[in-house]
Design an enzyme around this catalytic site. Structure first.
Site, PDB file in Angstrom:
ATOM      1  N   LYS A 168      -1.768  -8.090  -4.055  1.00 50.95           N
ATOM      2  CA  LYS A 168      -2.570  -6.854  -4.048  1.00 50.95           C
ATOM      3  C   LYS A 168      -1.685  -5.606  -3.988  1.00 50.95           C
ATOM      4  CE  LYS A 168      -4.454  -5.658  -0.189  1.00 50.95           C
ATOM      5  NZ  LYS A 168      -5.303  -5.553   1.002  1.00 50.95           N
ATOM      6  N   SER A 180     -13.160   1.955   4.454  1.00 51.24           N
ATOM      7  CA  SER A 180     -11.838   1.772   5.078  1.00 51.24           C
ATOM      8  C   SER A 180     -10.731   2.413   4.255  1.00 51.24           C
ATOM      9  CB  SER A 180     -11.548   0.285   5.290  1.00 51.24           C
ATOM     10  OG  SER A 180     -11.455  -0.368   4.054  1.00 51.24           O
ATOM     11  N   HIS A 197       0.840  -1.206   0.000  1.00 50.80           N
ATOM     12  CA  HIS A 197       0.000   0.000   0.000  1.00 50.80           C
ATOM     13  C   HIS A 197       0.863   1.239   0.000  1.00 50.80           C
ATOM     14  CE1 HIS A 197      -1.851  -3.272   2.189  1.00 50.80           C
ATOM     15  NE2 HIS A 197      -2.962  -2.926   1.592  1.00 50.80           N
ATOM     16  N   ARG A 226     -11.802   0.835  -9.410  1.00 52.47           N
ATOM     17  CA  ARG A 226     -12.581  -0.083  -8.569  1.00 52.47           C
ATOM     18  C   ARG A 226     -13.734  -0.710  -9.364  1.00 52.47           C
ATOM     19  NH1 ARG A 226     -11.207   0.676  -3.102  1.00 52.47           N
ATOM     20  NH2 ARG A 226     -10.071   2.593  -2.669  1.00 52.47           N
TER      21      ARG A 226
HETATM   22  O1  LIG Z   1      -5.859  -3.082   1.094  1.00 47.57           O
HETATM   23  C1  LIG Z   1      -7.024  -2.758   1.150  1.00 47.57           C
HETATM   24  C2  LIG Z   1      -7.619  -1.954   0.109  1.00 47.57           C
HETATM   25  C3  LIG Z   1      -8.198  -0.686   0.662  1.00 47.57           C
HETATM   26  O2  LIG Z   1      -7.145   0.136   1.114  1.00 47.57           O
HETATM   27  C4  LIG Z   1      -8.953   0.090  -0.443  1.00 47.57           C
HETATM   28  O3  LIG Z   1      -8.350   0.999  -0.984  1.00 47.57           O
HETATM   29  O4  LIG Z   1     -10.080  -0.244  -0.727  1.00 47.57           O
HETATM   30  C5  LIG Z   1      -9.152  -1.023   1.797  1.00 47.57           C
HETATM   31  C6  LIG Z   1      -8.491  -1.837   2.876  1.00 47.57           C
HETATM   32  O5  LIG Z   1      -9.449  -2.167   3.871  1.00 47.57           O
HETATM   33  C7  LIG Z   1      -7.878  -3.090   2.317  1.00 47.57           C
HETATM   34  O6  LIG Z   1      -7.143  -3.755   3.295  1.00 47.57           O
END
Ligand SMILES: O=C1C[C@@](O)(C(=O)O)C[C@@H](O)[C@@H]1O
Length: 232
Positions: free
Chosen positions: A147, A206, A122, A187
């Site tokens: 991911k 989130s 992330h 998305r």
């Molecule tokens: O890694 C992800 C993706 C996320 O960050 C999102 O951008 O939707 C939301 C988080 O809860 C999840 O763990």
């Protein structure tokens, strides 16, 4: 085109609303549920999380992803790699997907033995230049899902992320998210680029840019119908 599955996070620390929301997620059309354990106060996390996870798993029939998102990856717990590794190892006892942050996995003493690993990267500020290097490093974990979630500064960042997903050949499933308003389109159309899942909001978000579940499902259905027509 791949029709992406929907994942809804539960990101609540108030136990009353937690159980209500969990039931609502179970009753909803989402395909998977992500439990964001870092929503709970850090000091209580280890004591609470095991009974909480067990009760949660008994309450739902959908596949669950357990996530402890650390501060450096945009989450709420501030722990070092050793503590993170110890906590994750204790979670291997559950038949769930387990989110494993690449940043910390690099420092693990031994590999985690699970065929349900979501290896994750992330960046809540930018979209790194060398996305291929991240994909290649994630390949080493032979995870169920790889991911990458990044914050785009420009539309070009969004397309770069999507194309890197499309171009990366791996036996794992892939999941990419460009966050925020600029990235929201990813998305919905991620499936075109070989992303298998999308995170949506039921009532608590989130991450920035998540689309409400009912709207996401509508768009995904429309795209799936169109894809079907093209194949005829
Ligand atoms: O890694 C992800 C993706 C996320 O960050 C999102 O951008 O939707 C939301 C988080 O809860 C999840 O763990």
């Amino acid at each position: 085109m791949k029709k992406m599955k929907t994942i809804c996070p539960i990101f609540l620390s108030d136990t009353g609303s937690y159980w209500q929301e969990l039931q609502a997620l179970e009753d909803s059309v989402c395909d998977l549920i992500e439990i964001r354990l870092d929503a709970f106060p850090q000091e209580q996390l280890l004591h609470w999380s095991f009974p909480l996870i067990e009760k949660s798993l008994a309450a739902v029939s959908k596949p669950v992803i357990l996530t402890i998102r650390t501060k450096s990856q945009g989450g709420q717990v501030d722990i070092d790699a050793q503590t993170y590794e110890k906590w994750l190892r204790q979670m291997l006892r559950y038949d769930c997907y387990l989110d494993v942050e690449l940043e910390h996995a690099r420092q693990f003493e031994q590999p985690l033995e699970t065929d349900k690993m979501v290896i994750s990267y992330h960046d809540f500020q930018t979209t790194p230049n060398d996305l291929d290097a991240i994909w290649e490093e994630m390949d080493e974990y032979e995870a169920a899902i790889e991911k990458i979630a990044c914050m785009p500064q420009t539309t070009e960042d969004v397309t770069r992320l999507l194309i890197s997903c499309f171009d990366h050949a791996t036996s794992s499933e892939k999941l990419v998210i460009a966050m925020g308003e600029t990235g929201r389109i990813s998305r919905i159309i991620g499936g075109l680029f070989d992303s298998s899942y999308t995170f949506c909001t039921l009532s608590t978000s989130s991450a920035p840019g998540q689309v409400p579940l009912d709207q996401a499902v509508k768009y995904l259905d429309i795209l799936a119908q169109d894809a079907g027509k093209n194949e005829m």
